[in-house]
Motif scaffolding. Structure first.
Motif, PDB file in Angstrom:
ATOM      1  N   MET A  12      -0.644 -12.694  -8.769  1.00  0.00           N
ATOM      2  CA  MET A  12      -1.854 -11.919  -9.021  1.00  0.00           C
ATOM      3  C   MET A  12      -2.239 -11.075  -7.804  1.00  0.00           C
ATOM      4  SD  MET A  12      -2.612 -12.375 -12.174  1.00  0.00           S
ATOM      5  CE  MET A  12      -0.824 -12.454 -12.392  1.00  0.00           C
ATOM      6  N   ALA A  13      -1.888 -11.540  -6.600  1.00  0.00           N
ATOM      7  CA  ALA A  13      -2.167 -10.747  -5.399  1.00  0.00           C
ATOM      8  C   ALA A  13      -1.379  -9.444  -5.424  1.00  0.00           C
ATOM      9  CB  ALA A  13      -1.833 -11.554  -4.150  1.00  0.00           C
ATOM     10  N   ILE A  14      -0.117  -9.525  -5.837  1.00  0.00           N
ATOM     11  CA  ILE A  14       0.696  -8.315  -5.931  1.00  0.00           C
ATOM     12  C   ILE A  14       0.207  -7.433  -7.075  1.00  0.00           C
ATOM     13  CG2 ILE A  14       3.007  -7.492  -6.519  1.00  0.00           C
ATOM     14  CD1 ILE A  14       2.723  -8.305  -3.635  1.00  0.00           C
ATOM     15  N   LYS A  15      -0.207  -8.057  -8.164  1.00  0.00           N
ATOM     16  CA  LYS A  15      -0.744  -7.278  -9.285  1.00  0.00           C
ATOM     17  C   LYS A  15      -1.998  -6.530  -8.847  1.00  0.00           C
ATOM     18  CE  LYS A  15      -1.240  -7.697 -14.264  1.00  0.00           C
ATOM     19  NZ  LYS A  15      -1.101  -8.615 -15.421  1.00  0.00           N
ATOM     20  N   ARG A  16      -2.800  -7.160  -8.033  1.00  0.00           N
ATOM     21  CA  ARG A  16      -3.996  -6.492  -7.505  1.00  0.00           C
ATOM     22  C   ARG A  16      -3.611  -5.269  -6.674  1.00  0.00           C
ATOM     23  NH1 ARG A  16      -9.169  -6.190  -6.275  1.00  0.00           N
ATOM     24  NH2 ARG A  16      -9.973  -6.213  -4.142  1.00  0.00           N
ATOM     25  N   LEU A  17      -2.608  -5.428  -5.816  1.00  0.00           N
ATOM     26  CA  LEU A  17      -2.196  -4.314  -4.970  1.00  0.00           C
ATOM     27  C   LEU A  17      -1.574  -3.173  -5.784  1.00  0.00           C
ATOM     28  CD1 LEU A  17      -0.691  -6.256  -1.932  1.00  0.00           C
ATOM     29  CD2 LEU A  17      -2.840  -4.965  -1.991  1.00  0.00           C
ATOM     30  N   GLN A  18      -1.010  -3.506  -6.940  1.00  0.00           N
ATOM     31  CA  GLN A  18      -0.414  -2.459  -7.777  1.00  0.00           C
ATOM     32  C   GLN A  18      -1.448  -1.732  -8.626  1.00  0.00           C
ATOM     33  OE1 GLN A  18       3.019  -3.569 -10.111  1.00  0.00           O
ATOM     34  NE2 GLN A  18       3.076  -1.615 -11.192  1.00  0.00           N
ATOM     35  N   PHE A  19      -2.426  -2.460  -9.175  1.00  0.00           N
ATOM     36  CA  PHE A  19      -3.282  -1.865 -10.195  1.00  0.00           C
ATOM     37  C   PHE A  19      -4.732  -1.641  -9.776  1.00  0.00           C
ATOM     38  CE2 PHE A  19       0.130  -3.882 -12.725  1.00  0.00           C
ATOM     39  CZ  PHE A  19       0.592  -2.747 -13.376  1.00  0.00           C
ATOM     40  N   ALA A  20      -5.184  -2.273  -8.693  1.00  0.00           N
ATOM     41  CA  ALA A  20      -6.552  -2.023  -8.245  1.00  0.00           C
ATOM     42  C   ALA A  20      -6.634  -0.637  -7.598  1.00  0.00           C
ATOM     43  CB  ALA A  20      -6.988  -3.102  -7.255  1.00  0.00           C
ATOM     44  N   ASP A  21      -7.845  -0.174  -7.387  1.00  0.00           N
ATOM     45  CA  ASP A  21      -8.058   1.144  -6.783  1.00  0.00           C
ATOM     46  C   ASP A  21      -7.964   1.001  -5.258  1.00  0.00           C
ATOM     47  OD1 ASP A  21      -8.634   3.779  -6.324  1.00  0.00           O
ATOM     48  OD2 ASP A  21     -10.775   3.619  -6.781  1.00  0.00           O
ATOM     49  N   ILE A  22      -6.754   1.046  -4.748  1.00  0.00           N
ATOM     50  CA  ILE A  22      -6.514   0.914  -3.312  1.00  0.00           C
ATOM     51  C   ILE A  22      -6.902   2.216  -2.616  1.00  0.00           C
ATOM     52  CG2 ILE A  22      -4.784   0.432  -1.548  1.00  0.00           C
ATOM     53  CD1 ILE A  22      -5.290  -1.929  -3.398  1.00  0.00           C
ATOM     54  N   PRO A  23      -7.600   2.145  -1.478  1.00  0.00           N
ATOM     55  CA  PRO A  23      -7.958   3.379  -0.757  1.00  0.00           C
ATOM     56  C   PRO A  23      -6.730   4.256  -0.492  1.00  0.00           C
ATOM     57  CG  PRO A  23      -9.102   1.506   0.180  1.00  0.00           C
ATOM     58  CD  PRO A  23      -8.149   0.954  -0.831  1.00  0.00           C
ATOM     59  N   GLU A  24      -6.931   5.547  -0.531  1.00  0.00           N
ATOM     60  CA  GLU A  24      -5.819   6.491  -0.467  1.00  0.00           C
ATOM     61  C   GLU A  24      -4.938   6.301   0.760  1.00  0.00           C
ATOM     62  OE1 GLU A  24      -5.054  11.335  -0.710  1.00  0.00           O
ATOM     63  OE2 GLU A  24      -7.085  10.510  -0.900  1.00  0.00           O
ATOM     64  N   ASP A  25      -5.542   5.992   1.911  1.00  0.00           N
ATOM     65  CA  ASP A  25      -4.750   5.862   3.140  1.00  0.00           C
ATOM     66  C   ASP A  25      -3.889   4.602   3.163  1.00  0.00           C
ATOM     67  OD1 ASP A  25      -7.102   4.307   3.319  1.00  0.00           O
ATOM     68  OD2 ASP A  25      -6.994   4.278   5.498  1.00  0.00           O
ATOM     69  N   LEU A  26      -4.085   3.703   2.189  1.00  0.00           N
ATOM     70  CA  LEU A  26      -3.312   2.463   2.119  1.00  0.00           C
ATOM     71  C   LEU A  26      -2.377   2.409   0.918  1.00  0.00           C
ATOM     72  CD1 LEU A  26      -6.208  -0.062   2.889  1.00  0.00           C
ATOM     73  CD2 LEU A  26      -4.512   0.798   4.516  1.00  0.00           C
ATOM     74  N   ARG A  27      -2.438   3.423   0.065  1.00  0.00           N
ATOM     75  CA  ARG A  27      -1.695   3.347  -1.204  1.00  0.00           C
ATOM     76  C   ARG A  27      -0.194   3.307  -1.001  1.00  0.00           C
ATOM     77  NH1 ARG A  27      -5.404   7.691  -4.538  1.00  0.00           N
ATOM     78  NH2 ARG A  27      -7.260   6.346  -4.641  1.00  0.00           N
ATOM     79  N   ASP A  28       0.315   4.081  -0.072  1.00  0.00           N
ATOM     80  CA  ASP A  28       1.760   4.062   0.154  1.00  0.00           C
ATOM     81  C   ASP A  28       2.206   2.704   0.682  1.00  0.00           C
ATOM     82  OD1 ASP A  28       4.366   5.537   0.389  1.00  0.00           O
ATOM     83  OD2 ASP A  28       4.105   4.940   2.477  1.00  0.00           O
ATOM     84  N   ASP A  29       1.386   2.113   1.541  1.00  0.00           N
ATOM     85  CA  ASP A  29       1.696   0.770   2.056  1.00  0.00           C
ATOM     86  C   ASP A  29       1.706  -0.251   0.923  1.00  0.00           C
ATOM     87  OD1 ASP A  29       1.745   1.385   4.954  1.00  0.00           O
ATOM     88  OD2 ASP A  29      -0.373   1.829   4.637  1.00  0.00           O
ATOM     89  N   ALA A  30       0.672  -0.214   0.092  1.00  0.00           N
ATOM     90  CA  ALA A  30       0.579  -1.164  -1.020  1.00  0.00           C
ATOM     91  C   ALA A  30       1.732  -0.974  -1.992  1.00  0.00           C
ATOM     92  CB  ALA A  30      -0.760  -1.006  -1.728  1.00  0.00           C
ATOM     93  N   LYS A  31       2.041   0.281  -2.304  1.00  0.00           N
ATOM     94  CA  LYS A  31       3.120   0.577  -3.247  1.00  0.00           C
ATOM     95  C   LYS A  31       4.453   0.056  -2.738  1.00  0.00           C
ATOM     96  CE  LYS A  31       5.292   4.459  -5.706  1.00  0.00           C
ATOM     97  NZ  LYS A  31       5.282   5.932  -5.906  1.00  0.00           N
TER      98      LYS A  31
END
Length: 313
Positions: A12-31
């Motif tokens: 669920m932690a990974i699902k959160r990083l994939q589908f939650a609204d991650i701030p733009e400056d962190l999206r590439d890191d999360a992806k």
């Protein structure tokens, strides 16, 4: 928490990083972390259960045991991200900013040490030539991520942070955790022979008939605001997990009033308490916050490694 609950929280932690609204400056890191994670998803159940099955350090590293203590001079409670429900509930507790003593446990230290070891292992992996006998592997590093998620989740289990003993006699601690694990096994298809979940098209545990609690957690982790910082009172994993343990301690006294301990709290009496009457509400708070914390700590680790390797855009 039991085996399948731990593994589910990691997913669920990974699902959160994939589908939650991650701030733009962190999206590439999360992806990039999500993509990397999915190559090792078959190890989640075994890896996240290593602390209980192999390490067996339950009496020290799975706990931080607090008790109210009027003789103590320690009244410091950390400021945490306001997105954490356990924090918002904790500051309303009768024990908030009241003296306490920590009797035993080094859970925050364990989390900090594993976080450092993951970054160090990434550095070794990139430093050593392929095939070097000194090198680690991505399988090993992924397993350490899953091991870390176990300790982070334990910090969110209120009875891991309460000095009162609820694991003997009627074993209310075990009863609660068994109820959680039943819901996970009922909600998803599990390949018990190979210790892995079956997966949906997105690569997450495949639903069968999700319980209301499980469905609520899945909705919460996607819709909750993602706050990447540690909180005003925290600078690193150790600070953050120390703060979480404080509010888990306060949650324990919210769920089970101070007049109870293992000697007078039977299962029948427990089922008369607010903790059981509103079991799903308390569980939602604990689980959603645990997922939030695992995602936050993992992403901090991943970014530290990517900064060192000059991989960030």
């Amino acid at each position: 928490m039991k085996k399948y609950t731990h593994a589910w929280l990691a997913f669920m932690a990974i699902k959160r990083l994939q589908f939650a609204d991650i701030p733009e400056d962190l999206r590439d890191d999360a992806k990039s972390l999500v993509k990397w994670f999915k190559d090792y998803r078959d190890f989640v159940i075994k890896g996240s259960w290593y602390p209980d099955e192999v390490f067996k350090d339950m009496n020290t590293s799975h706990i931080v045991k607090y008790r109210p203590d009027e003789k103590s001079t320690d009244i410091s409670f950390r400021k945490m991200p306001n997105t954490l429900k356990i924090y918002r509930l904790g500051i309303k507790s009768e024990f908030y900013k009241k003296p306490f003593t920590i009797e035993k446990g080094n859970l925050a230290d364990r989390c900090e040490s594993i976080a450092h070891s993951i970054v160090d292992n990434f550095k070794i992996l990139r430093k050593e030539d392929k095939g070097s006998p000194m090198s680690t592997s991505c399988n090993h590093i992924a397993t350490r991520f899953f091991i870390l998620s176990h300790y982070i989740a334990d910090c969110h289990m209120p009875l891991h942070c309460d000095s009162r003993a609820f694991s003997s006699d009627s074993n209310i601690h075990g009863f609660i955790e068994e109820e959680w694990d039943k819901q996970i096994k009922k909600s998803y298809r599990v390949d018990f022979d190979n210790e892995r979940f079956y997966y949906d098209p997105e690569g997450y545990p495949l639903h069968t008939s999700p319980t209301p609690l499980v469905a609520a957690v899945e909705e919460e982790i996607v819709n909750r605001e993602y706050f990447h910082g540690w909180g005003a009172g925290c600078k690193n994993t150790w600070d953050y997990m120390s703060g979480i343990s404080q509010y888990s301690y306060l949650m324990a006294y919210r769920m089970i009033p101070k007049e109870y301990d293992n000697k007078n709290l039977t299962k029948d009496k427990f089922k008369e308490l607010d903790a059981w009457k509103n079991f799903d509400d308390y569980s939602l708070t604990i689980f959603a916050d645990a997922v939030d914390s695992i995602a936050r700590v993992w992403l901090h680790i991943w970014i530290r490694y990517r900064d060192w390797a000059n991989l960030r855009k």
